[in-house]
Motif scaffolding. Structure first.
Motif: not given
Length: 576
Positions: A9-16
């Motif tokens: 379930g890898l995901t990202s938002h901004a720098d995280t």
């Protein structure tokens, strides 16, 4: 046996970056930044997960306003901080999954006994508004550019066989969905993984050419993005897969499977493609971007999956998990016989030319694929002097639509023939002998192993959580998988004790919700009545996969003892 942490379930938002990390402590939502490293995104002990469409997926969503996740305990959506989990939705029999944020709304798939709904959950009040309903299946709500896209398919279909992609105007403030337009898909086309691109186009995977490739829709026409004679997506057993991602400079990265190996391919804004030269050979379908780099969960033949960042120049760094090897290690051989690909893992102490007992392994699914990566269970047997042959038999994914569907109506025939062909090939090459070749499998692979016990060159067969009678299984499987079971069961026959000609080991969880343990107990009773050589291990668990460390240890010990007993018997008979 130590079980390494698993990542999904890898995901990202901004720098995280965010991902679900599974270990002996359960499934935890964690976060990573370059400055702070890895930390918990939810209170320790709060397990995220869901069983929507039986196999779950899409259990967390992130935006600038917060983090939301589905509790594996009560199925409710919670707003999460490292110190607190605040319930957002009320307790309900509905199952949520496929979370995504649209403004101040959490979009989700909601499943109940009547079918599926796409819903919008107010992030402030928890009010649930139904946007779309179906007695069949819905998935992949994707908001973007004032629109909402989603997938649908009928009760008598599986999403890797026949789906439809829809798009409609969507006002997330008012929660109103406009008149939908059918973008792609149909009875002979599978469409998966829709995403709105930064250019305003709707991207998606389709197998309309026979291969799962990436396409885009500009509102009027559909164009191929990077046509290739290879599958670029996995069969969607779980919700939330993303086999491609958009980078800040207009490029996109995509996972491409060729020759039993996953490759990371970059397609720049001009349409030129570049395959990264990486040590990674297995990539999970969870790609995302972070500061113009690609984040992925990937493994090598000698290391377990890790969270990895790949820069535009191909340099890479490990965020969590094992570093890739810095020198050459022994790797499994990629071999083929009669058009069937398989991986041969040698014993860990093998050097040069070697011979050894071989376990031919039929993967579950059967609509699944083998992976060129380190596997703890493979390590267990190779450390004990066995070789493992993992077979991508007919019906496996990663070889195009026709190959994937070729097992329908021929289950228990083509798969058995392909595993037997691999065994015969290895015997003919002198890798092993007829007295030292075994077959094993789990679930659908267990059915293959037991059907092979009545034909082919196998000294013994081990089956975990096996399907015994395809028709019984068809009646007992969850709603999501019923069409799959029906297509496979057509023309297939039940495993009969009278057809089993070699010793078998049967392993099953007593309360298995996917395949009925009663069928396994019945087969064992019939074998006992015949006086046939068999062993039975029944575990007091509701687990179908038997993947918990304590269960896995018991199963592996039983299988090793079973195979060794048969080897000892063969050796004694040879000396006599």
């Amino acid at each position: 046996m130590a079980i390494p942490a698993a990542f999904d379930g890898l995901t990202s938002h901004a720098d995280t970056l965010f991902w679900v990390q599974s270990s002996e402590d359960g499934d935890q939502l964690v976060r990573w930044t370059a400055s702070d490293g890895v930390s918990f995104a939810a209170p320790r002990g709060f397990a995220v997960g869901n069983d929507t469409h039986a196999y779950g997926g899409g259990s967390a969503a992130v935006s600038a306003d917060g983090v939301w996740g589905i509790s594996a305990q009560d199925g409710r959506i919670h707003q999460l901080t490292p110190g607190k989990a605040t319930p957002l939705t009320e307790a309900s029999s509905n199952r949520f999954g496929d979370l995504v944020v649209a403004g101040r709304t959490i979009l989700a798939l909601s499943e109940d006994t009547d079918g599926d709904s796409l819903v919008g959950v107010d992030a402030a009040t928890g009010h649930v508004r139904r946007l779309r309903q179906s007695s069949g299946f819905l998935a992949s709500p994707q908001p973007g550019h004032g629109n909402l896209a989603w997938l649908s398919w009928d009760l008598d279909q599986m999403p890797w066989d026949s789906t439809q992609l829809w798009a409609a105007p969507y006002d997330d403030h008012a929660g109103l969905l406009g008149v939908p337009v059918l973008v792609a898909g149909g009875i002979s086309e599978s469409v998966t993984e829709p995403q709105w691109g930064p250019d305003g186009h709707l991207y998606f995977m389709s197998d309309r050419t026979g291969w799962l490739n990436l396409y885009k829709w500009d509102g009027e026409r559909i164009d191929a993005v990077a046509p290739t004679a290879a599958d670029c997506a996995a069969a969607p057993w779980e919700l939330g897969y993303r086999s491609y991602t958009f980078l800040d400079d207009g490029a996109l990265a995509i996972r491409v499977r060729r020759d039993l190996q996953d490759h990371l391919v970059l397609i720049d804004a001009g349409g030129r493609s570049q395959t990264f030269d990486l040590p990674y050979t297995a990539i999970k379908p969870y790609l995302c971007s972070l500061n113009n780099a690609v984040a992925m969960i990937a493994a090598t033949p000698t290391t377990s999956p890790s969270v990895v960042l790949v820069d535009r120049d191909g340099s890479h760094s490990v965020v969590a998990g094992q570093e890739p090897p810095t020198n050459e290690h022994s790797q499994p051989q990629r071999l083929s016989v009669d058009g069937i690909d398989f991986l041969l893992h040698p014993p860990s102490d093998a050097d040069g030319t070697w011979t050894a007992p071989v376990i031919v392994r039929a993967h579950p699914g059967p609509t699944d694929e083998i992976s060129l990566r380190r596997d703890a269970q493979t390590d267990f047997f190779t450390r004990h002097g066995f070789a493992i042959a993992d077979v991508d038999y007919r019906g496996s994914t990663g070889h195009g639509r026709d190959f994937r569907r070729s097992l329908y109506g021929r289950w228990g025939s083509y798969d058995v023939a392909d595993c037997a062909a691999v065994a015969q090939y290895l015997i003919a090459r002198g890798v092993t002998s007829p007295a030292e070749v075994f077959i094993c499998g789990s679930s659908a692979g267990g059915y293959t192993a037991l059907r092979a016990a009545g034909r082919g060159p196998f000294r013994g067969a081990a089956a975990r959580s096996p399907i015994i009678d395809p028709r019984t299984w068809e009646a007992s499987v969850p709603r999501f998988q019923r069409a799959h079971a029906s297509a496979l069961a057509e023309g297939s026959i039940a495993v009969s004790s009278a057809d089993i000609e070699c010793p078998v080991l049967l392993v099953h969880g007593l309360h298995d919700p996917i395949t009925p343990a009663q069928d396994t107990l019945g087969l064992a009773a019939d074998l006992e009545a015949r006086g046939a050589d068999h062993e039975l291990l029944i575990l007091d668990t509701s687990s179908h996969t038997l993947a918990a460390p304590d269960l896995t240890a018991k199963v592996l010990d039983a299988e090793l003892a079973f195979f060794r007993r048969l080897l000892d018997q063969s050796a004694s008979a040879k000396r006599a």
